[in-house]
Scaffold this motif. Structure first.
Motif, PDB file in Angstrom:
ATOM      1  N   ARG A  37      44.533  78.552  24.610  1.00  0.00           N
ATOM      2  CA  ARG A  37      45.999  78.494  24.593  1.00  0.00           C
ATOM      3  C   ARG A  37      46.584  79.316  25.746  1.00  0.00           C
ATOM      4  O   ARG A  37      46.086  80.384  26.080  1.00  0.00           O
ATOM      5  CB  ARG A  37      46.529  79.002  23.254  1.00  0.00           C
ATOM      6  CG  ARG A  37      46.093  78.108  22.103  1.00  0.00           C
ATOM      7  CD  ARG A  37      46.325  78.768  20.746  1.00  0.00           C
ATOM      8  NE  ARG A  37      47.700  79.149  20.510  1.00  0.00           N
ATOM      9  CZ  ARG A  37      48.602  78.401  19.893  1.00  0.00           C
ATOM     10  NH1 ARG A  37      48.264  77.205  19.468  1.00  0.00           N
ATOM     11  NH2 ARG A  37      49.822  78.839  19.700  1.00  0.00           N
ATOM     12  N   TRP A  38      47.661  78.774  26.325  1.00  0.00           N
ATOM     13  CA  TRP A  38      48.329  79.385  27.464  1.00  0.00           C
ATOM     14  C   TRP A  38      49.836  79.374  27.217  1.00  0.00           C
ATOM     15  O   TRP A  38      50.382  78.374  26.769  1.00  0.00           O
ATOM     16  CB  TRP A  38      48.044  78.589  28.734  1.00  0.00           C
ATOM     17  CG  TRP A  38      46.591  78.408  29.014  1.00  0.00           C
ATOM     18  CD1 TRP A  38      45.748  77.526  28.414  1.00  0.00           C
ATOM     19  CD2 TRP A  38      45.807  79.122  29.941  1.00  0.00           C
ATOM     20  NE1 TRP A  38      44.482  77.654  28.928  1.00  0.00           N
ATOM     21  CE2 TRP A  38      44.485  78.623  29.874  1.00  0.00           C
ATOM     22  CE3 TRP A  38      46.082  80.140  30.850  1.00  0.00           C
ATOM     23  CZ2 TRP A  38      43.464  79.111  30.664  1.00  0.00           C
ATOM     24  CZ3 TRP A  38      45.057  80.613  31.635  1.00  0.00           C
ATOM     25  CH2 TRP A  38      43.771  80.110  31.541  1.00  0.00           C
ATOM     26  N   LEU A  39      50.502  80.475  27.543  1.00  0.00           N
ATOM     27  CA  LEU A  39      51.955  80.536  27.502  1.00  0.00           C
ATOM     28  C   LEU A  39      52.455  80.304  28.924  1.00  0.00           C
ATOM     29  O   LEU A  39      52.052  81.005  29.854  1.00  0.00           O
ATOM     30  CB  LEU A  39      52.434  81.902  27.008  1.00  0.00           C
ATOM     31  CG  LEU A  39      53.936  82.156  27.063  1.00  0.00           C
ATOM     32  CD1 LEU A  39      54.695  81.169  26.167  1.00  0.00           C
ATOM     33  CD2 LEU A  39      54.248  83.596  26.682  1.00  0.00           C
ATOM     34  N   VAL A  40      53.305  79.300  29.101  1.00  0.00           N
ATOM     35  CA  VAL A  40      53.857  78.961  30.408  1.00  0.00           C
ATOM     36  C   VAL A  40      55.379  79.029  30.299  1.00  0.00           C
ATOM     37  O   VAL A  40      55.968  78.403  29.418  1.00  0.00           O
ATOM     38  CB  VAL A  40      53.416  77.545  30.846  1.00  0.00           C
ATOM     39  CG1 VAL A  40      54.012  77.190  32.194  1.00  0.00           C
ATOM     40  CG2 VAL A  40      51.896  77.446  30.868  1.00  0.00           C
ATOM     41  N   GLN A  41      56.005  79.819  31.199  1.00  0.00           N
ATOM     42  CA  GLN A  41      57.465  79.936  31.167  1.00  0.00           C
ATOM     43  C   GLN A  41      58.013  80.100  32.571  1.00  0.00           C
ATOM     44  O   GLN A  41      57.334  80.608  33.459  1.00  0.00           O
ATOM     45  CB  GLN A  41      57.896  81.098  30.280  1.00  0.00           C
ATOM     46  CG  GLN A  41      57.295  82.419  30.651  1.00  0.00           C
ATOM     47  CD  GLN A  41      57.521  83.462  29.551  1.00  0.00           C
ATOM     48  OE1 GLN A  41      58.252  83.233  28.591  1.00  0.00           O
ATOM     49  NE2 GLN A  41      56.901  84.595  29.695  1.00  0.00           N
ATOM     50  N   THR A  42      59.241  79.631  32.745  1.00  0.00           N
ATOM     51  CA  THR A  42      59.885  79.750  34.046  1.00  0.00           C
ATOM     52  C   THR A  42      60.272  81.210  34.279  1.00  0.00           C
ATOM     53  O   THR A  42      60.704  81.902  33.357  1.00  0.00           O
ATOM     54  CB  THR A  42      61.147  78.864  34.125  1.00  0.00           C
ATOM     55  OG1 THR A  42      61.950  79.090  32.958  1.00  0.00           O
ATOM     56  CG2 THR A  42      60.784  77.397  34.222  1.00  0.00           C
ATOM     57  N   LEU A  43      60.106  81.660  35.525  1.00  0.00           N
ATOM     58  CA  LEU A  43      60.532  83.011  35.897  1.00  0.00           C
ATOM     59  C   LEU A  43      62.011  83.036  36.266  1.00  0.00           C
ATOM     60  O   LEU A  43      62.687  84.043  36.066  1.00  0.00           O
ATOM     61  CB  LEU A  43      59.695  83.519  37.074  1.00  0.00           C
ATOM     62  CG  LEU A  43      58.248  83.859  36.735  1.00  0.00           C
ATOM     63  CD1 LEU A  43      57.452  84.150  37.988  1.00  0.00           C
ATOM     64  CD2 LEU A  43      58.204  85.057  35.789  1.00  0.00           C
TER      65      LEU A  43
END
Length: 87
Positions: A37-43
């Protein structure tokens, strides 16, 4: 990456609305969670321009119906998702 590690990634994504596709540059933060699992979010917010998706006429109609002086045609969008790596 080990669980808990974070990395900044610059990518170009595509957004399609009303059969119009726009390439949008994004700066993402990717954090490895447990397992696959990976958390991906815009900076920073991604600016979506209604004019690029043929939505301005609808915004004008909404503005007139609501009696508003102005409705922005560009909006900031943030993304946050948990992704699961597939084999």
């Amino acid at each position: 990456m080990e669980p808990g590690d974070t990395q900044k990634v610059d990518v170009e994504g595509q957004l399609t609305l009303h059969d119009n596709t726009q390439n949008l540059p994004m700066s993402l933060q990717v954090t490895r969670l447990r397992g696959d699992r990976w958390l991906v979010q815009t900076l920073t917010p991604v600016m979506v321009d209604a004019e690029q998706f043929a939505l301005v006429d609808g915004i004008r109609t909404l503005r007139d119906l609501a009696g508003l002086g102005n409705i922005a045609t560009q909006v900031p969008v943030n993304v946050k998702a948990v992704m699961v790596q597939e084999d």
